[in-house]
Design a protein around this motif. Structure first.
Motif, PDB file in Angstrom:
ATOM      1  N   TYR B 763       0.833  -1.215   0.000  1.00  0.00           N
ATOM      2  CA  TYR B 763       0.000   0.000   0.000  1.00  0.00           C
ATOM      3  C   TYR B 763       0.861   1.257   0.000  1.00  0.00           C
ATOM      4  O   TYR B 763       1.964   1.284   0.537  1.00  0.00           O
ATOM      5  CB  TYR B 763      -0.914  -0.009   1.225  1.00  0.00           C
ATOM      6  CG  TYR B 763      -1.889  -1.155   1.204  1.00  0.00           C
ATOM      7  CD1 TYR B 763      -3.037  -1.105   0.436  1.00  0.00           C
ATOM      8  CD2 TYR B 763      -1.630  -2.317   1.924  1.00  0.00           C
ATOM      9  CE1 TYR B 763      -3.921  -2.168   0.386  1.00  0.00           C
ATOM     10  CE2 TYR B 763      -2.503  -3.391   1.888  1.00  0.00           C
ATOM     11  CZ  TYR B 763      -3.646  -3.313   1.114  1.00  0.00           C
ATOM     12  OH  TYR B 763      -4.508  -4.368   1.067  1.00  0.00           O
ATOM     13  N   SER B 764       0.319   2.313  -0.604  1.00  0.00           N
ATOM     14  CA  SER B 764       1.027   3.590  -0.667  1.00  0.00           C
ATOM     15  C   SER B 764       0.849   4.315   0.665  1.00  0.00           C
ATOM     16  O   SER B 764      -0.059   4.019   1.435  1.00  0.00           O
ATOM     17  CB  SER B 764       0.463   4.430  -1.796  1.00  0.00           C
ATOM     18  OG  SER B 764      -0.866   4.800  -1.455  1.00  0.00           O
ATOM     19  N   PRO B 765       1.727   5.295   0.944  1.00  0.00           N
ATOM     20  CA  PRO B 765       1.567   6.090   2.177  1.00  0.00           C
ATOM     21  C   PRO B 765       0.160   6.654   2.287  1.00  0.00           C
ATOM     22  O   PRO B 765      -0.419   6.656   3.375  1.00  0.00           O
ATOM     23  CB  PRO B 765       2.601   7.199   2.012  1.00  0.00           C
ATOM     24  CG  PRO B 765       3.656   6.601   1.153  1.00  0.00           C
ATOM     25  CD  PRO B 765       2.948   5.671   0.209  1.00  0.00           C
ATOM     26  N   SER B 766      -0.384   7.114   1.157  1.00  0.00           N
ATOM     27  CA  SER B 766      -1.724   7.682   1.205  1.00  0.00           C
ATOM     28  C   SER B 766      -2.728   6.657   1.724  1.00  0.00           C
ATOM     29  O   SER B 766      -3.563   6.945   2.585  1.00  0.00           O
ATOM     30  CB  SER B 766      -2.119   8.148  -0.196  1.00  0.00           C
ATOM     31  OG  SER B 766      -3.467   8.505  -0.233  1.00  0.00           O
ATOM     32  N   GLN B 767      -2.623   5.420   1.214  1.00  0.00           N
ATOM     33  CA  GLN B 767      -3.568   4.386   1.651  1.00  0.00           C
ATOM     34  C   GLN B 767      -3.344   4.014   3.114  1.00  0.00           C
ATOM     35  O   GLN B 767      -4.292   3.775   3.852  1.00  0.00           O
ATOM     36  CB  GLN B 767      -3.418   3.149   0.760  1.00  0.00           C
ATOM     37  CG  GLN B 767      -3.923   3.391  -0.653  1.00  0.00           C
ATOM     38  CD  GLN B 767      -3.551   2.256  -1.578  1.00  0.00           C
ATOM     39  OE1 GLN B 767      -2.374   1.884  -1.685  1.00  0.00           O
ATOM     40  NE2 GLN B 767      -4.530   1.703  -2.254  1.00  0.00           N
ATOM     41  N   LEU B 768      -2.078   3.968   3.522  1.00  0.00           N
ATOM     42  CA  LEU B 768      -1.780   3.630   4.918  1.00  0.00           C
ATOM     43  C   LEU B 768      -2.355   4.685   5.854  1.00  0.00           C
ATOM     44  O   LEU B 768      -2.946   4.369   6.899  1.00  0.00           O
ATOM     45  CB  LEU B 768      -0.263   3.521   5.117  1.00  0.00           C
ATOM     46  CG  LEU B 768       0.426   2.374   4.380  1.00  0.00           C
ATOM     47  CD1 LEU B 768       1.945   2.492   4.494  1.00  0.00           C
ATOM     48  CD2 LEU B 768      -0.047   1.025   4.921  1.00  0.00           C
ATOM     49  N   VAL B 769      -2.203   5.966   5.469  1.00  0.00           N
ATOM     50  CA  VAL B 769      -2.714   7.048   6.312  1.00  0.00           C
ATOM     51  C   VAL B 769      -4.235   6.998   6.378  1.00  0.00           C
ATOM     52  O   VAL B 769      -4.832   7.095   7.455  1.00  0.00           O
ATOM     53  CB  VAL B 769      -2.229   8.417   5.770  1.00  0.00           C
ATOM     54  CG1 VAL B 769      -3.011   9.558   6.398  1.00  0.00           C
ATOM     55  CG2 VAL B 769      -0.743   8.582   6.030  1.00  0.00           C
ATOM     56  N   GLN B 770      -4.872   6.788   5.235  1.00  0.00           N
ATOM     57  CA  GLN B 770      -6.339   6.700   5.241  1.00  0.00           C
ATOM     58  C   GLN B 770      -6.813   5.573   6.145  1.00  0.00           C
ATOM     59  O   GLN B 770      -7.745   5.731   6.924  1.00  0.00           O
ATOM     60  CB  GLN B 770      -6.859   6.431   3.831  1.00  0.00           C
ATOM     61  CG  GLN B 770      -6.764   7.619   2.914  1.00  0.00           C
ATOM     62  CD  GLN B 770      -7.262   7.244   1.527  1.00  0.00           C
ATOM     63  OE1 GLN B 770      -8.345   6.706   1.377  1.00  0.00           O
ATOM     64  NE2 GLN B 770      -6.450   7.504   0.518  1.00  0.00           N
ATOM     65  N   ASP B 771      -6.142   4.427   6.030  1.00  0.00           N
ATOM     66  CA  ASP B 771      -6.545   3.274   6.832  1.00  0.00           C
ATOM     67  C   ASP B 771      -6.370   3.585   8.324  1.00  0.00           C
ATOM     68  O   ASP B 771      -7.239   3.302   9.138  1.00  0.00           O
ATOM     69  CB  ASP B 771      -5.715   2.055   6.428  1.00  0.00           C
ATOM     70  CG  ASP B 771      -6.080   0.837   7.252  1.00  0.00           C
ATOM     71  OD1 ASP B 771      -7.180   0.295   7.041  1.00  0.00           O
ATOM     72  OD2 ASP B 771      -5.288   0.447   8.140  1.00  0.00           O
ATOM     73  N   ALA B 772      -5.232   4.193   8.669  1.00  0.00           N
ATOM     74  CA  ALA B 772      -4.985   4.502  10.086  1.00  0.00           C
ATOM     75  C   ALA B 772      -6.028   5.475  10.610  1.00  0.00           C
ATOM     76  O   ALA B 772      -6.499   5.359  11.738  1.00  0.00           O
ATOM     77  CB  ALA B 772      -3.580   5.077  10.250  1.00  0.00           C
TER      78      ALA B 772
END
Lengths: 441, 1033
Positions: B763-772
């Motif tokens: 996953y991209s940083p963007s996806q990781l941040v959204q998930d968190a």
């Protein structure tokens, strides 16, 4: 009111080192000098100020019409008329052709940032500040803007809007034509060199147009570059003469190309210089192509050109040697006037006996007691020489496709016909199996 | 008949490891030579031994004497070719060293040999074949001949190569004369480039690729005929005088070397003075055991250690273990996280030495899988290190053992579909645009058969001769070696110089050298390598543990993570695993709710089951069925229970399949081992066929269901290169569990650690941040007044929140970041000018910070920040300190759309609304459901949705199905595109950034997806967003 025209040439990859822009731009500039002395090369464009010339050319409308008509061959990418030079340039880039159609300020305000290069250079900043058009930039506080952008931004805007006088360096026509061109890369190919030379010729034609003149001779110099230059010398030159004074780029280019083809290049070339010392006023040309007495001194290439024109190019041909294993592919015949390919690989041809004559098409041989016959039963002296190849070759040579060959060649002795170069197919087929392909003289 | 044919040994033969010259694989040459009844075959690739092991493998199996040699182009007047053959181990070492010297002195892939550089003693114990230049003058040749004879007395021959040229007879006589005046004997040779005449076209194409011209322009660079193949003895007998043929046998008889003689020893320095390798390994093992089992070593473990040490001793592998231990100890000393993977995890000794983490107390280790006497093959120890710090470990190896004793294994880069299409197309003279079109159109999902369709798409008629040639030659060229590259981390370390075992050459990377063999070659010869691998998750785990240590005030290690945590398993079962190791992929996520892992061993199965082996073997559904019922398969035979009971009677792991082969199909351990090797290699080389009859036939005979037998075989095929042994799955499951626990209990630390270890994972940083953020982690924006270089945790006002690091800002230099942080630690920034001055930032840096909205704490909204940042033009020294007072300008704030788009452009992520949220009103009008709405939708409904395409995937096991993941403001939507839909909507499928999908919604035991029946490219909507964003007044 001032009356400006901006012309933007099509961009070119060739850069002339002696002019601020491309050579096409230079050529247009020189050409434009026949209409007004107030011509300037500005960024990628040519700007003309025409107010003073209007009367001379029969009024504004007539002048505009004439200029546009005569500019056609230059095939410009964009153009615009406007009361200011910088304004005309911006409008041309923005696709607005007539800067007199409304108040200049309104027309300019609507243009996007990219239309003025000084402004475009600050685009990353201006766009993020929310500016999309020149008008929006001008609405930002002047003092604040001057702190944040290069001072040229405001100056350029002011000039375009007519709030500050423009000052330009007017283009001057040199006495002698002497232009230099750096090629985009070193080249040994005549074709690539000709591309550069044509740019110089176009430039020269513009210069001649401004003088209402033509030339009888010009000289192209080229400089060698790279490791082999030491052996080949510093460079070379060619002087082309014409019977009458002319500035026809096509014609001069063709003459130059032919001569170059025959001279050849000894080492990679890095740059070119074109000189035309003595312009002459043009007289009406003699377009006759008939053979005349004066043509007796004519050089071979002119003769070939003329013969080809009269007999048809396919009937006057010259050979080219090719390093190939296949007998029928070792020489290619080209129309004599077609330009020779720049590289002719003749090295590496195996040092083997080659027949002096080959038959246009291999001749099937009769067989007597399993031995081929041609002027008597043949005695195979040496061989086989196995030749397999050409499977990739779908080209037509002399109306035939060679295609995939698998042959065993022999040198054979005929009681009557001497030494022959004959072959048979490696894989035995039905019917004819032995063929005569060449004769040793 | 056979008796009248002359005996012959081919002594000059290139394989396709003479790149772009040889047109046959080494194995093909060996098999053909055998078929023709040759007495021996030499493989003599140009300045290379890269192909000899492959030839050796086949020659040994089929029983053909193989000679090892190499060919060299020698620069001399006139130039000539020289074939060097090794007589014995010593000669082989000399040859290998000779090649190494030439290769190391030239850039990658090249060499130069001048006649003056040939030191005769460097080629002691070798035989030489001189291939004179046919174009040379006799006098020049005879002086060359005399030099060879005096330099290599009794060891040099003139190779006479008669290839059906018109002057063959003359040349032969010429050579007889040359032999007489130089005193060199003559021998027949074939200059072989291919095993069959029919490879001629391919050989021509290779030549064209080599000289970089289309075939029509190659002229005499091509060979005149196809005689450079392995010729029948009948034809050789007609061509050559008998004495020249006999000489080939004499030479072959003098070369008595086999690659099987190669042995190498591990370095001595890992054993301290006064110790033997045995005593030292024993000492270290028990030291480690004390640490691993603080409560005392159980009888079981003790016994296991003793057994292992005994076997290691018998096989003399102590120094290998000590070497790996040394590497791991070094890493630990530098606090580089590492963990062994692969079959080594079956060893208690490895566990005690700290190489692996699988405890013998918790599971049954199959030491026999790792090391066994019958197999007599080297143990395989692979160790993963933090990806950002692996280079430190590699440099340590080079420093400690020196470059002549350490080298990286090679990876043979072979022609793949795209490169083959491209090179063949260019050689055949197709214009570059057409070549590009065909090669590009060859999408990653296309099967080989699809080329024909691609040709048609590119406007070619597949029936046309040229197109047909393109097609057939491309297929022939596939899998041909193209060049050597470096292996991902396989090191060979030896006691003496490696170059006497295998030539070493330069790699493309500066300061890297590779040997000429790849890992299969090393395997074949039983040479040991250590895999020093890089694993991103280890970096992330180390960082997360550091955040925890920082937060709680004591040092956390992996061993401190509580085991068997219920909440962690709850999370895993709900497939809530974005960012977690291994079980984060879409395929894994769709398995988790069905498999419902509840204990650690379930995770081991989970990791291994979503792999081609079990999937192709059809083992997934039966296993899930058994789990659901909670009982093993009803007809599981007693004899299979030891192998399969732990997985409910369904084979999941590679070793289970091998056990079945032994129990149910009467394979001997040796045969099972052959099967394992074939399994590992068949994707590349084929060769599983013979096992099919053996396995299935014998299982049927032993009363097994034929269907079961076939399934086992399919599973074997599926394991291919990706088979997971149980121990390997176990090691990976450990990391999967640890990372899951971190995600569940320390989500902020986990997010910060992942962000700081990019790029890695799925996953991209963007996806990781959204998930968190969906998991209630507060993520705070980059800001010069708060951010460090990397992401960090903040504890006020609520703990903990993740503060994005300055490194999120694209284009900002590391130096500038460091200066900002340093200046802030002195005292907080007062305003933009203060920041610029104290951190010595350029206007460019300032603008980048403003564009990233990172000056918000100092200057208001983003446009305001930019206005201020841009004011800081460098002024004259005199004015530098004089503050300028300027009237405050109030710029209108940018639209939300613009802010979001700039966020994505500059930071790659946004903490504002998701772009899809802005499009939602428009999408509602078009009756597109969001992912949140879909989650509430009952299965079976026809529906439509739209999202940003994040992933397109086609697993090899999916038979042409494509899996697409769409993202919107509420999460992810999984779309399945069957083959027929894929064919119809190829272009929207490939091109869409924003995709609308019509299809059927499916939900089954917690797994949800949309089965697409129509796809549309709506990327233009993103464009309208962009256009709108500029209309802000």
């Amino acid at each position: 009111m001032a009356h400006w025209l901006a012309l933007i040439p099509k961009s070119s990859s060739l850069v002339s080192t002696d002019a601020p822009g491309g050579s096409q731009q230079q050529a247009i500039g020189w050409w434009a000098l026949q209409f007004t002395p107030r011509v300037t090369l500005c960024e990628d464009a040519v700007l003309l100020e025409l107010a003073a010339s209007e009367r001379l050319f029969g009024g504004k409308a007539a002048l505009r019409k004439r200029i546009l008509k005569e500019a056609e061959p230059f095939d410009c990418a964009a153009r615009a008329w406007a009361p200011t030079g910088m304004g005309a340039l911006a409008l041309a880039r923005g696709g607005v052709r007539n800067g007199f159609a409304g108040p200049l300020q309104d027309l300019l305000d609507a243009l996007p940032l990219r239309t003025m290069s000084r402004v475009a250079a600050e685009r990353p900043l201006l766009a993020r500040l929310g500016c999309r058009t020149l008008g929006e930039v001008r609405r930002l506080p002047r003092a604040g803007l001057s702190r944040r952008c290069a001072p040229e931004v405001l100056k350029a805007l002011d000039q375009a809007y007519g709030e500050e006088t423009e000052c330009h360096l007017w283009l001057e026509l040199p006495e002698r034509f002497d232009a230099r061109l750096e090629l985009p890369g070193r080249t040994e190919s005549v074709a690539a060199l000709m591309q550069g030379a044509r740019h110089l010729l176009t430039q020269m034609a513009g210069w001649l147009a401004a003088r209402h003149a033509g030339i009888r001779h010009f000289t192209l110099h080229w400089h060698h570059d790279g490791q082999r230059a030491r052996a080949a010398g510093p460079g070379g030159e060619l002087t082309i003469h014409t019977a009458e004074a002319t500035r026809d780029v096509e014609y001069l280019g063709r003459l130059l190309h032919e001569r170059l083809n025959r001279t050849g290049l000894k080492a990679p070339v890095s740059d070119l210089v074109l000189c035309a010392p003595e312009p002459e006023s043009l007289t009406a040309g003699n377009a006759s192509l008939l053979l005349e007495a004066s043509l007796q001194r004519e050089p071979l290439h002119r003769l070939l050109e003329r013969l080809s024109a009269r007999l048809g190019p396919e009937h006057v041909r010259r050979p080219q040697l090719v390093a190939d294993h296949r007998l029928e592919a070792m020489q290619i015949w080209h129309p004599a006037t077609a330009f020779q390919p720049s590289t002719t690989a003749t090295t590496g041809v195996p040092v083997l006996p080659q027949p002096s004559w080959i038959l246009p098409e291999p001749l099937p041989l009769a067989v007597h007691q399993e031995k081929p016959v041609y002027g008597g039963v043949l005695e195979l002296l040496t061989g086989p020489h196995r030749m397999e190849g050409g499977w990739w070759d779908q080209r037509e040579l002399d109306g035939r496709v060679i295609g995939d060959l698998t042959r065993d060649y022999y040198v054979a002795l005929s009681p009557q016909a001497g030494l022959l170069w004959i072959y048979r197919h490696r894989v035995v087929r039905q019917g004819d199996n032995w063929f005569l392909h060449g004769v040793f003289a | 008949m056979n008796s009248v044919l002359p005996e012959y040994a081919e002594l000059h033969c290139l394989s396709n490891f003479s790149f772009l010259r040889g047109a046959s694989h080494p194995g093909e040459l060996v098999e053909r030579a055998l078929k023709l009844g040759y007495r021996a075959l030499a493989i003599t690739d140009e300045c290379s031994l890269a192909g000899v092991v492959r030839a050796h493998r086949v020659a040994k199996e089929k029983g053909l004497p193989l000679l090892i040699g190499a060919e060299f182009a020698v620069e001399a007047e006139p130039p000539f070719r020289l074939v060097v053959l090794a007589c014995d181990r010593e000669g082989y070492g000399n040859l290998s060293e000779f090649i190494t010297r030439l290769r190391r002195a030239s850039p990658k892939g090249s060499y130069r040999l001048r006649i003056g550089d040939i030191e005769p003693s460097a080629l002691d114990d070798c035989l030489l074949l001189w291939v004179p230049d046919r174009a040379a003058e006799f006098d020049a040749l005879s002086s060359q001949g005399r030099w060879l004879r005096s330099a290599f007395p009794g060891r040099a021959w003139i190779a006479v190569e008669l290839l059906h040229a018109v002057d063959d007879k003359v040349w032969l006589q010429h050579m007889r004369d040359l032999g007489e005046c130089s005193g060199l004997p003559l021998v027949a040779a074939g200059d072989v480039h291919m095993h069959l005449r029919s490879r001629r076209k391919l050989q021509d194409v290779l030549t064209a690729i080599r000289v970089g011209k289309p075939l029509t322009e190659c002229g005499v660079a091509l060979y005149p005929n196809a005689e450079r193949h392995l010729r029948s003895r009948l034809r050789l007998g007609r061509l050559y005088p008998p004495d020249l043929l006999r000489a080939t046998l004499d030479i072959a008889a003098r070369c008595d070397f086999s690659l099987d003689e190669l042995r190498y020893e591990y370095p001595q320095e890992v054993v301290p003075a006064g110790q033997t390798p045995q005593s030292h390994l024993r000492h270290l093992t028990y030291e480690g055991a004390k640490r691993r089992f603080p409560g005392g070593i159980s009888e079981k473990v003790h016994k296991q250690i003793e057994e292992e040490l005994k076997l290691i001793g018998e096989l003399e592998y102590e120094k290998f273990f000590l070497t790996v231990h040394d590497i791991v100890t070094y890493a630990r000393s530098r606090e580089i996280l590492c963990q062994g993977r692969g079959s080594a995890a079956n060893s208690t000794v490895c566990y005690c030495l700290g190489i692996t983490e699988v405890s013998p107390e918790k599971t049954t280790l199959l030491f026999g899988r790792f090391l066994s006497k019958e197999r007599n093959e080297p143990p395989d120890i692979d160790v993963d290190f933090e990806h950002e710090r692996r280079e430190e470990v590699i440099q340590y190896l080079y420093d400690k053992y020196g470059r002549d004793r350490t080298a990286l294994a090679a990876t043979v880069i072979c022609y793949r579909m795209r490169s083959a299409i491209r090179d063949v197309g260019k050689a055949l003279g197709f214009d570059l645009q057409t070549v590009d079109r065909v090669a590009k159109n060859h999408q990653w999902w296309d099967a080989r058969q699809a080329i024909e369709a691609r040709l048609r798409e590119a406007g070619l008629d597949p029936q046309d001769l040229g197109a047909q040639q393109w097609l057939s030659l491309t297929l022939q060229l596939l899998d041909f070696p193209r060049h050597l590259s470096q292996h991902t981390g396989g090191f060979v370390i030896s006691r003496g110089p490696v170059s006497r075992i295998v030539p070493i050459e330069n790699a493309a990377m500066v300061d890297r050298t590779v040997i000429q063999w790849d890992k299969d070659d090393l395997d074949t010869l039983g040479l040991i390598k250590v895999d020093v691998l890089a694993l991103g998750m280890l970096s992330a785990i180390r960082r997360a543990l550091e955040f925890m240590s920082q937060r709680y005030g004591w040092r956390h290690t992996m061993q401190d993570i509580p085991q068997d945590d219920r909440e962690t398993y709850d999370m895993i079962c709900a497939a809530d695993t974005v960012g977690v190791f291994q079980i984060e992929s879409r395929a894994q996520q769709s398995m988790l709710p069905r498999l419902q892992p509840r204990v650690f061993y379930d995770l081991v199965v989970e990791v291994a089951i979503v792999r081609p082996g079990p999937i192709q073997g059809g083992m997934v559904h039966p296993y899930l069925e058994c789990r659901r019922k909670g009982e093993p398969v009803h007809d599981l035979k007693d004899e299979l229970k030891p192998a399969l009971a732990r997985t409910l009677g369904i084979p999941i792991f590679q070793e289970q399949v091998m056990q079945i082969a032994m129990i149910a199909a009467d394979f001997t351990p040796g045969e099972a081992d052959q099967l394992r090797r074939a399994m590992a290699a068949w994707k590349r080389k084929g060769g599983l066929g013979p096992f099919h009859d053996k396995l299935v036939g014998r299982m049927k005979k032993n009363g097994y269901d034929p269907e079961f037998a076939e399934a086992i075989f399919r599973q074997i095929e599926g394991f291919g290169e990706y088979g997971f042994p149980e121990s390997h799955a176990y090691s990976f499951a450990l990391l999967a569990y640890v990372s899951s626990w971190l995600k569940r209990h320390e989500p902020a630390a986990f997010l910060a650690a992942l962000l700081n270890s990019q790029p890695m994972g799925f996953y991209s940083p963007s996806q990781l941040v959204q998930d968190a953020r969906r998991h209630k982690v507060e993520v705070r924006p980059v800001d010069v007044s708060h951010s460090d270089v990397q992401a960090a945790l903040e504890y006020v006002p609520r703990a903990p929140a993740v503060r994005l690091g300055l490194e999120t800002i694209s284009g900002l230099s590391k130096v500038a970041m460091a200066r900002i942080v340093a200046a802030r630690y002195e005292r907080p920034f007062e305003n933009v000018a203060d920041l610029a001055q104290r951190a010595a930032l350029t206007v460019g840096d300032m603008k980048r910070l403003a564009a990233a909205d990172a000056l918000a704490s100092l200057a208001g909204h983003r446009r305001q920040q930019l206005w201020e940042a841009a004011a800081l033009r460098p002024t004259t020294a005199l004015l530098a300190d004089a503050p300028i007072h300027e009237q405050q300008l109030l710029l209108p704030e940018a639209s939300e759309a613009e802010e979001i788009l700039v966020d994505h452009a500059v930071l790659g992520l946004s903490l504002r609304r998701h772009p899809m949220a802005l499009l939602r009103p428009e999408l509602n009008k078009r009756r597109m459901l969001s992912s949140a709405q879909l989650r509430e939708l009952p299965g079976g409904r026809h529906t439509r949705t739209c999202g940003i395409v994040t992933v397109r995937q086609q697993p090899g096991t999916a038979k042409g199905t494509i899996f697409v993941s769409l993202e919107d403001e509420d999460g992810t939507i999984n779309v399945i595109v069957w083959r027929h839909v894929r064919e119809r909507f190829r272009i929207p499928l490939l091109r869409s950034r924003l995709m609308a999908v019509h299809g059927q919604w499916q939900r089954q035991s917690g797994v949800q997806h949309l089965i697409a029946d129509r796809l549309e490219d709506w990327s233009h909507l993103i464009g309208t967003l962009r256009a709108e964003s500029r209309d802000f007044h």
